[in-house]
Design a protein around this motif. Structure first.
Motif, PDB file in Angstrom:
ATOM      1  N   VAL A 124       0.837  -1.202   0.000  1.00 46.46           N
ATOM      2  CA  VAL A 124       0.000   0.000   0.000  1.00 46.46           C
ATOM      3  C   VAL A 124       0.872   1.252   0.000  1.00 46.46           C
ATOM      4  N   GLN A 125       1.981   1.206   0.736  1.00 53.49           N
ATOM      5  CA  GLN A 125       2.899   2.349   0.739  1.00 53.49           C
ATOM      6  C   GLN A 125       3.462   2.605  -0.653  1.00 53.49           C
ATOM      7  N   SER A 126       3.797   1.529  -1.348  1.00 57.72           N
ATOM      8  CA  SER A 126       4.385   1.688  -2.681  1.00 57.72           C
ATOM      9  C   SER A 126       3.409   2.296  -3.667  1.00 57.72           C
ATOM     10  N   MET A 127       2.117   2.179  -3.375  1.00 50.28           N
ATOM     11  CA  MET A 127       1.091   2.760  -4.230  1.00 50.28           C
ATOM     12  C   MET A 127       0.676   4.147  -3.765  1.00 50.28           C
ATOM     13  N   GLY A 128       1.409   4.686  -2.800  1.00 51.29           N
ATOM     14  CA  GLY A 128       1.158   6.051  -2.339  1.00 51.29           C
ATOM     15  C   GLY A 128       0.160   6.169  -1.216  1.00 51.29           C
ATOM     16  N   GLY A 129      -0.190   5.068  -0.583  1.00 50.88           N
ATOM     17  CA  GLY A 129      -1.153   5.112   0.502  1.00 50.88           C
ATOM     18  C   GLY A 129      -0.588   5.802   1.739  1.00 50.88           C
ATOM     19  N   ASN A 130      -1.396   6.652   2.369  1.00 52.28           N
ATOM     20  CA  ASN A 130      -0.936   7.319   3.587  1.00 52.28           C
ATOM     21  C   ASN A 130      -1.270   6.459   4.813  1.00 52.28           C
ATOM     22  N   THR A 131      -0.958   6.984   5.986  1.00 54.16           N
ATOM     23  CA  THR A 131      -1.149   6.219   7.217  1.00 54.16           C
ATOM     24  C   THR A 131      -2.605   5.843   7.421  1.00 54.16           C
ATOM     25  N   TRP A 132      -3.520   6.800   7.218  1.00 58.31           N
ATOM     26  CA  TRP A 132      -4.933   6.521   7.412  1.00 58.31           C
ATOM     27  C   TRP A 132      -5.422   5.444   6.454  1.00 58.31           C
ATOM     28  N   THR A 133      -4.947   5.477   5.215  1.00 62.26           N
ATOM     29  CA  THR A 133      -5.331   4.458   4.242  1.00 62.26           C
ATOM     30  C   THR A 133      -4.845   3.082   4.670  1.00 62.26           C
ATOM     31  N   ARG A 229       5.767  -5.521  10.745  1.00 64.86           N
ATOM     32  CA  ARG A 229       6.886  -4.605  10.905  1.00 64.86           C
ATOM     33  C   ARG A 229       6.533  -3.361  10.125  1.00 64.86           C
ATOM     34  N   LEU A 230       5.981  -2.376  10.800  1.00 69.42           N
ATOM     35  CA  LEU A 230       5.482  -1.174  10.129  1.00 69.42           C
ATOM     36  C   LEU A 230       6.628  -0.223   9.821  1.00 69.42           C
ATOM     37  N   LEU A 231       7.018  -0.158   8.587  1.00 71.14           N
ATOM     38  CA  LEU A 231       8.110   0.701   8.182  1.00 71.14           C
ATOM     39  C   LEU A 231       7.595   2.048   7.723  1.00 71.14           C
ATOM     40  N   LYS A 232       8.343   3.096   7.991  1.00 67.46           N
ATOM     41  CA  LYS A 232       7.968   4.419   7.489  1.00 67.46           C
ATOM     42  C   LYS A 232       8.153   4.465   5.979  1.00 67.46           C
ATOM     43  N   PRO A 233       7.354   5.257   5.280  1.00 68.29           N
ATOM     44  CA  PRO A 233       7.492   5.341   3.825  1.00 68.29           C
ATOM     45  C   PRO A 233       8.892   5.788   3.431  1.00 68.29           C
ATOM     46  N   ALA A 234       9.385   5.134   2.381  1.00 70.01           N
ATOM     47  CA  ALA A 234      10.713   5.508   1.910  1.00 70.01           C
ATOM     48  C   ALA A 234      10.687   6.901   1.303  1.00 70.01           C
ATOM     49  N   ALA A 235      11.792   7.630   1.443  1.00 67.87           N
ATOM     50  CA  ALA A 235      11.876   8.989   0.893  1.00 67.87           C
ATOM     51  C   ALA A 235      11.855   8.937  -0.626  1.00 67.87           C
ATOM     52  N   ALA A 236      11.195   9.881  -1.213  1.00 67.23           N
ATOM     53  CA  ALA A 236      11.120   9.951  -2.668  1.00 67.23           C
ATOM     54  C   ALA A 236      12.481  10.349  -3.223  1.00 67.23           C
ATOM     55  N   PRO A 237      12.757   9.984  -4.491  1.00 66.24           N
ATOM     56  CA  PRO A 237      14.028  10.375  -5.088  1.00 66.24           C
ATOM     57  C   PRO A 237      14.269  11.864  -4.998  1.00 66.24           C
ATOM     58  N   GLY A 238      15.458  12.235  -4.589  1.00 59.94           N
ATOM     59  CA  GLY A 238      15.808  13.639  -4.479  1.00 59.94           C
ATOM     60  C   GLY A 238      15.568  14.231  -3.119  1.00 59.94           C
ATOM     61  N   GLU A 239      14.803  13.517  -2.235  1.00 54.67           N
ATOM     62  CA  GLU A 239      14.533  14.011  -0.886  1.00 54.67           C
ATOM     63  C   GLU A 239      15.628  13.540   0.035  1.00 54.67           C
ATOM     64  N   THR A 240      15.835  14.269   1.094  1.00 59.53           N
ATOM     65  CA  THR A 240      16.849  13.923   2.080  1.00 59.53           C
ATOM     66  C   THR A 240      16.204  13.818   3.430  1.00 59.53           C
ATOM     67  N   GLY A 241      16.915  13.113   4.419  1.00 53.42           N
ATOM     68  CA  GLY A 241      16.422  12.986   5.792  1.00 53.42           C
ATOM     69  C   GLY A 241      15.180  12.197   5.859  1.00 53.42           C
TER      70      GLY A 241
END
Length: 241
Positions: A124-133, A229-241
Motif C-alpha cells: 500500500v505504501q508503494s502505491m502512495g497510501g498514507n497512514t490513514w489508508t 513490521r510497520l516501516l515508514k514510507p521511503a523517501a522519494a528520489p531527491g529528498e533527504t532525511g
C-alpha cells in the motif's frame, strides 16, 4: 426461597448485568481500538514513530491494567460521581468497567495488529497510501478476526468485573449473589447465578469464536500471518532525511 420469588430477581439483575457489560464493551472498543493502533503506529519503525508518545501511552495502559478492579472502582468513585451523579447502580458501574476495559482491549488490539503481514503494508505504501489508508484498508480489515476474538475476551472479562461491581451496590448478578447467596445463605440462588453466568459466557464465547472463524475462512488464510513490521514510507528520489 421459591422459584416464583427468585425468577423476577434473576430476570432483573441478569438484564442489569447485560446492560452494564454491553455499554462498557462498546466504550472499551471505541476507546481501546485507536489506543491499540497508536501503540503500534508510534512504536520504533512505526508509521508514526514517536518513542516518547509510545512510552507514555504504554505506561498509562500498564498502570491501569495493573490495578485490581475492586481498587480501581473505589479509586474512581469521585470521578464516577462527577460523571453520573452517583456511585451506586448500573450507570455508575459502567464508568469503572469501561475505564478498566479500555487498556485491556488496547493491548489485545496491539497484539492483533502486529500479526498483520508487513508485506501488505509495504504494498500500500508503494502505491502512495498514507497512514490513514493503511489503517483503514490493511491493518483493521486484516486483523478483524483477531479483533473479534479480542472483543469476545473483553466481554467475558467484563462479566467477571461486573460481578465484583455488585459488592459496592452496582446491581447485577454479582450483587444478587452477595445479598442472597452469601449474606442470606441462599445456596440455591448462588448456584443458579453460577449456572446463568456459565451459560451466558459460553454463548458469548461460541458466538465470538464462530464470527472469528467465519471471517478467517473468508479471508483465505491458512495460518497465522507474519509479525507486522510497520516501516515508514521511503523517501522519494531527491529528498533527504
Amino acid at each position: 426461597m421459591t422459584w416464583s420469588e427468585m425468577q423476577p430477581l434473576l430476570s432483573q439483575e441478569c438484564w442489569n448485568t447485560l446492560y452494564m457489560v454491553g455499554w462498557s464493551t462498546l466504550i472499551a472498543i471505541v476507546g481501546g481500538l485507536p489506543l491499540g493502533l497508536l501503540l503500534v503506529l508510534t512504536d520504533r519503525e512505526g508509521l508514526l514513530q514517536n518513542v516518547v508518545a509510545n512510552k507514555v501511552i504504554g505506561q498509562v495502559v500498564n498502570v491501569v491494567r495493573s490495578m485490581p478492579f475492586i481498587i480501581l472502582m473505589v479509586a474512581l468513585m469521585s470521578f464516577t460521581r462527577w460523571i453520573t451523579g452517583t456511585t451506586l447502580g448500573r450507570e455508575a458501574a459502567i464508568v469503572p468497567l469501561a475505564i478498566g476495559a479500555i487498556p485491556f482491549f488496547a493491548r489485545l488490539v496491539e497484539t492483533a495488529v502486529r500479526e498483520v503481514d508487513g508485506g501488505l503494508v509495504e504494498a500500500v505504501q508503494s502505491m502512495g497510501g498514507n497512514t490513514w489508508t493503511i489503517v483503514r484498508k490493511v491493518l483493521v480489515p486484516e486483523s478483524l478476526p483477531s479483533l473479534i476474538s479480542s472483543a469476545t475476551t473483553t466481554v467475558v472479562a467484563l462479566i467477571g468485573y461486573s460481578a465484583m461491581a455488585g459488592t459496592v451496590g452496582a446491581g447485577g448478578l454479582g450483587d444478587l449473589a452477595i445479598r442472597y447467596g452469601y449474606l442470606r445463605f441462599e445456596s440455591e440462588m448462588m448456584w443458579i447465578i453460577v449456572a446463568i453466568l456459565a451459560v451466558v459466557i459460553s454463548a458469548i464465547q461460541f458466538a465470538g469464536d464462530y464470527a472469528a472463524r467465519s471471517l478467517h475462512s473468508r479471508g483465505g488464510r491458512s495460518g497465522p500471518a507474519p509479525r507486522l513490521r510497520l516501516l515508514k514510507p521511503a523517501a522519494a528520489p531527491g529528498e533527504t532525511g
